[in-house]
Design a protein around this motif. Sequence first.
Motif, PDB file in Angstrom:
ATOM      1  N   SER A   1       0.832  -1.208   0.000  1.00 53.54           N
ATOM      2  CA  SER A   1       0.000   0.000   0.000  1.00 53.54           C
ATOM      3  C   SER A   1       0.866   1.257   0.000  1.00 53.54           C
ATOM      4  O   SER A   1       0.580   2.230  -0.716  1.00 53.54           O
ATOM      5  N   LEU A   2       1.916   1.228   0.789  1.00 50.21           N
ATOM      6  CA  LEU A   2       2.821   2.384   0.880  1.00 50.21           C
ATOM      7  C   LEU A   2       3.528   2.620  -0.460  1.00 50.21           C
ATOM      8  O   LEU A   2       3.687   3.771  -0.897  1.00 50.21           O
ATOM      9  N   LEU A   3       3.937   1.551  -1.109  1.00 50.79           N
ATOM     10  CA  LEU A   3       4.599   1.685  -2.408  1.00 50.79           C
ATOM     11  C   LEU A   3       3.661   2.280  -3.449  1.00 50.79           C
ATOM     12  O   LEU A   3       4.071   3.075  -4.305  1.00 50.79           O
ATOM     13  N   THR A   4       2.391   1.907  -3.389  1.00 46.33           N
ATOM     14  CA  THR A   4       1.399   2.464  -4.314  1.00 46.33           C
ATOM     15  C   THR A   4       1.217   3.956  -4.074  1.00 46.33           C
ATOM     16  O   THR A   4       1.182   4.765  -5.014  1.00 46.33           O
ATOM     17  N   ILE A   5       1.112   4.338  -2.811  1.00 49.10           N
ATOM     18  CA  ILE A   5       0.925   5.753  -2.466  1.00 49.10           C
ATOM     19  C   ILE A   5       2.121   6.577  -2.930  1.00 49.10           C
ATOM     20  O   ILE A   5       1.963   7.695  -3.444  1.00 49.10           O
ATOM     21  N   LEU A   6       3.335   6.035  -2.767  1.00 48.83           N
ATOM     22  CA  LEU A   6       4.558   6.759  -3.112  1.00 48.83           C
ATOM     23  C   LEU A   6       4.957   6.586  -4.579  1.00 48.83           C
ATOM     24  O   LEU A   6       5.994   7.120  -4.996  1.00 48.83           O
ATOM     25  N   SER A   7       4.160   5.839  -5.341  1.00 43.76           N
ATOM     26  CA  SER A   7       4.424   5.589  -6.774  1.00 43.76           C
ATOM     27  C   SER A   7       5.781   4.918  -6.993  1.00 43.76           C
ATOM     28  O   SER A   7       6.508   5.244  -7.936  1.00 43.76           O
ATOM     29  N   ILE A   8       6.117   3.988  -6.087  1.00 46.35           N
ATOM     30  CA  ILE A   8       7.352   3.212  -6.245  1.00 46.35           C
ATOM     31  C   ILE A   8       6.978   1.885  -6.895  1.00 46.35           C
ATOM     32  O   ILE A   8       6.598   0.932  -6.229  1.00 46.35           O
ATOM     33  N   ARG A   9       7.048   1.841  -8.185  1.00 41.31           N
ATOM     34  CA  ARG A   9       6.663   0.670  -8.981  1.00 41.31           C
ATOM     35  C   ARG A   9       7.567   0.539 -10.193  1.00 41.31           C
ATOM     36  O   ARG A   9       8.014   1.575 -10.734  1.00 41.31           O
ATOM     37  N   PRO A  10       7.805  -0.673 -10.725  1.00 40.43           N
ATOM     38  CA  PRO A  10       7.486  -1.952 -10.089  1.00 40.43           C
ATOM     39  C   PRO A  10       8.531  -2.305  -9.037  1.00 40.43           C
ATOM     40  O   PRO A  10       9.645  -1.806  -9.079  1.00 40.43           O
ATOM     41  N   ASN A  11       8.180  -3.165  -8.114  1.00 42.77           N
ATOM     42  CA  ASN A  11       9.123  -3.575  -7.081  1.00 42.77           C
ATOM     43  C   ASN A  11       8.730  -4.968  -6.611  1.00 42.77           C
ATOM     44  O   ASN A  11       7.808  -5.138  -5.818  1.00 42.77           O
ATOM     45  N   THR A  12       9.424  -5.978  -7.106  1.00 39.08           N
ATOM     46  CA  THR A  12       9.060  -7.367  -6.824  1.00 39.08           C
ATOM     47  C   THR A  12       9.761  -7.887  -5.581  1.00 39.08           C
ATOM     48  O   THR A  12      10.824  -7.411  -5.194  1.00 39.08           O
ATOM     49  N   LEU A  13       9.162  -8.877  -4.977  1.00 38.08           N
ATOM     50  CA  LEU A  13       9.746  -9.558  -3.823  1.00 38.08           C
ATOM     51  C   LEU A  13      10.943 -10.377  -4.292  1.00 38.08           C
ATOM     52  O   LEU A  13      10.840 -11.171  -5.229  1.00 38.08           O
ATOM     53  N   LEU A  14      12.116 -10.197  -3.663  1.00 37.54           N
ATOM     54  CA  LEU A  14      13.344 -10.871  -4.093  1.00 37.54           C
ATOM     55  C   LEU A  14      13.673 -12.103  -3.275  1.00 37.54           C
ATOM     56  O   LEU A  14      14.422 -12.967  -3.731  1.00 37.54           O
ATOM     57  N   GLY A  15      13.163 -12.190  -2.054  1.00 37.63           N
ATOM     58  CA  GLY A  15      13.472 -13.340  -1.211  1.00 37.63           C
ATOM     59  C   GLY A  15      12.800 -13.215   0.136  1.00 37.63           C
ATOM     60  O   GLY A  15      12.224 -12.168   0.472  1.00 37.63           O
TER      61      GLY A  15
ATOM     62  N   PHE B   1      15.581  -1.346  -3.122  1.00 38.22           N
ATOM     63  CA  PHE B   1      15.168   0.045  -3.295  1.00 38.22           C
ATOM     64  C   PHE B   1      16.386   0.906  -3.624  1.00 38.22           C
ATOM     65  O   PHE B   1      17.503   0.604  -3.187  1.00 38.22           O
ATOM     66  N   SER B   2      16.159   1.957  -4.379  1.00 41.29           N
ATOM     67  CA  SER B   2      17.221   2.934  -4.601  1.00 41.29           C
ATOM     68  C   SER B   2      17.348   3.808  -3.364  1.00 41.29           C
ATOM     69  O   SER B   2      16.490   3.785  -2.469  1.00 41.29           O
ATOM     70  N   ARG B   3      18.415   4.593  -3.339  1.00 43.69           N
ATOM     71  CA  ARG B   3      18.598   5.510  -2.202  1.00 43.69           C
ATOM     72  C   ARG B   3      17.425   6.469  -2.095  1.00 43.69           C
ATOM     73  O   ARG B   3      16.950   6.770  -0.994  1.00 43.69           O
ATOM     74  N   TYR B   4      16.958   6.964  -3.244  1.00 46.79           N
ATOM     75  CA  TYR B   4      15.847   7.920  -3.222  1.00 46.79           C
ATOM     76  C   TYR B   4      14.557   7.246  -2.776  1.00 46.79           C
ATOM     77  O   TYR B   4      13.802   7.815  -1.979  1.00 46.79           O
ATOM     78  N   GLU B   5      14.305   6.020  -3.256  1.00 45.70           N
ATOM     79  CA  GLU B   5      13.099   5.307  -2.841  1.00 45.70           C
ATOM     80  C   GLU B   5      13.121   5.017  -1.345  1.00 45.70           C
ATOM     81  O   GLU B   5      12.094   5.165  -0.660  1.00 45.70           O
ATOM     82  N   TYR B   6      14.268   4.604  -0.850  1.00 45.26           N
ATOM     83  CA  TYR B   6      14.356   4.341   0.588  1.00 45.26           C
ATOM     84  C   TYR B   6      14.163   5.625   1.392  1.00 45.26           C
ATOM     85  O   TYR B   6      13.551   5.604   2.462  1.00 45.26           O
ATOM     86  N   TYR B   7      14.658   6.731   0.862  1.00 43.89           N
ATOM     87  CA  TYR B   7      14.456   8.021   1.545  1.00 43.89           C
ATOM     88  C   TYR B   7      12.958   8.319   1.664  1.00 43.89           C
ATOM     89  O   TYR B   7      12.481   8.751   2.729  1.00 43.89           O
ATOM     90  N   LEU B   8      12.203   8.098   0.586  1.00 36.98           N
ATOM     91  CA  LEU B   8      10.756   8.337   0.626  1.00 36.98           C
ATOM     92  C   LEU B   8      10.076   7.435   1.646  1.00 36.98           C
ATOM     93  O   LEU B   8       9.208   7.885   2.421  1.00 36.98           O
ATOM     94  N   LEU B   9      10.461   6.161   1.669  1.00 35.70           N
ATOM     95  CA  LEU B   9       9.881   5.224   2.640  1.00 35.70           C
ATOM     96  C   LEU B   9      10.237   5.609   4.070  1.00 35.70           C
ATOM     97  O   LEU B   9       9.389   5.554   4.967  1.00 35.70           O
ATOM     98  N   GLU B  10      11.482   6.003   4.265  1.00 36.69           N
ATOM     99  CA  GLU B  10      11.938   6.395   5.601  1.00 36.69           C
ATOM    100  C   GLU B  10      11.168   7.606   6.106  1.00 36.69           C
ATOM    101  O   GLU B  10      10.773   7.671   7.278  1.00 36.69           O
ATOM    102  N   GLN B  11      10.953   8.579   5.224  1.00 37.10           N
ATOM    103  CA  GLN B  11      10.192   9.771   5.610  1.00 37.10           C
ATOM    104  C   GLN B  11       8.737   9.425   5.918  1.00 37.10           C
ATOM    105  O   GLN B  11       8.137   9.975   6.849  1.00 37.10           O
ATOM    106  N   ALA B  12       8.143   8.500   5.152  1.00 38.88           N
ATOM    107  CA  ALA B  12       6.749   8.132   5.361  1.00 38.88           C
ATOM    108  C   ALA B  12       6.553   7.365   6.663  1.00 38.88           C
ATOM    109  O   ALA B  12       5.544   7.561   7.364  1.00 38.88           O
ATOM    110  N   LEU B  13       7.515   6.507   7.013  1.00 33.33           N
ATOM    111  CA  LEU B  13       7.382   5.688   8.216  1.00 33.33           C
ATOM    112  C   LEU B  13       7.839   6.404   9.481  1.00 33.33           C
ATOM    113  O   LEU B  13       7.435   6.048  10.585  1.00 33.33           O
TER     114      LEU B  13
END
Length: 312
Positions: free
Chosen positions: A145-159, A169-181
Motif C-alpha cells: 500500500s505504501l509503495l502504491t501511495i509513493l508511486s514506487i513501482r514496479p518492485n518485486t519480492l526478491l526473497g 530500493f534505490s537511495r531515493y526510494e528508501y528516503y521516501l519510505l523512511e520519511q513516510a514511516l
Amino acid sequence: MRGRNRKIAATITGVILIVVLLRSCVATSYLIPSSGMENSLYRGERILVNKWSYGLRLPFMSLWGYHRWTDKPVRKDDILVFNNPANLSQAAIDQREIFISRCLGVPGDTLLVDSLFSVIPSEKNAPDQKYLYMYPRKKEKQLDSLLTILSIRPNTLLGQDTAKNVRSFSRYEYYLLEQALGANNWIEPADTEDSVAALKPLIIPGKGKAVRVYPWNMTLLRNTLVLHEQKRAEIKNDTLYIDGKPVQHCYFTKDYYWVSANNSINLSDSRLFGLVPKDHVIGKAALIWFSKEQETGLFNGYRWDRMWKRVR
C-alpha cells in the motif's frame, strides 16, 4: 696542466650543481615500486615528478622548516607523489620514504566511505543505485500500500525467510519510505557492508575549518592531530580530548588530502596512513620516461608506446 685540471674540476662541479638544483627545485625521477597504480602506472616504470605543480616545496626542511613558493591548490584526481605521513622515524619530512597515490578528496570535500574507509565511487552512490532491504513478512500488505501511495513501482519480492522479506530500493526510494514511516521505520538494510546506512560522510579537513567528531572518525582525527598538528589528543570513554578538554569539533592549521591507490587491493594509501597534509606533498606525477614489460621477474622488452606519455 694544472689549469686544465681546474677547468675539468670546475666543469664537473658545475654539472653536479646543475643536476642537484634540477632535482631539488624543478623535477625528480621516481620508480613505481608496486602494482598499486595500475592501470595508470605499472611496476618498474620511471616517471618525472613536477615539483612546481603545487608550488615549489623548498628542500632541506630540517634547516628552515616548511615553505612553498607560488603555492597552488591540489586538484582532485591528480596523481600525487608525497612523503609518508605516518613515518615518525625521520624527523625531517622530506627525508621520509616516498609514496604515490591518486587524490580523491581535497579540503572541504565530503566522501562517502565504508567501515574500512574505502571511498565508494560516485556512480555507486547515484540516487538510482539499488540496495537490498529487509522488512517483517507480516508487513507485506502494508508495504504494498505504501509503495502504491509513493508511486514506487514496479518492485518485486526478491526473497524471504521465516520472519523477513527482501526487496531492493534505490537511495531515493528508501528516503521516501523512511520519511513516510518516520520513527517507526521497520525497513532495514539487508547488507550492512554495502548498504547506504553503513556509509559515512568523511569531510576532508582544511586550514581553519572545523570537522565534527563522531565515533567512527574519532581515531582518524586523533591521529591527524597528534602526527601533523602537534596537539595532545587522546580518546577516553568514547570521547576525544584535546589538551585535556573534551571536544565535539576539531580545527586544523593545514590543508589535507585523501589519497587512494588505483588497485583497491593495495593498501598503501589513506586507508593505511590516514590524511596527507600539504607539507608532505612533493609534486604531481607528470611524465613516464622509462617503461619495460615485466613478467615473472624477467624483462621482456620496452613499452615504447608508454614512454614520454603524460601520466593520467
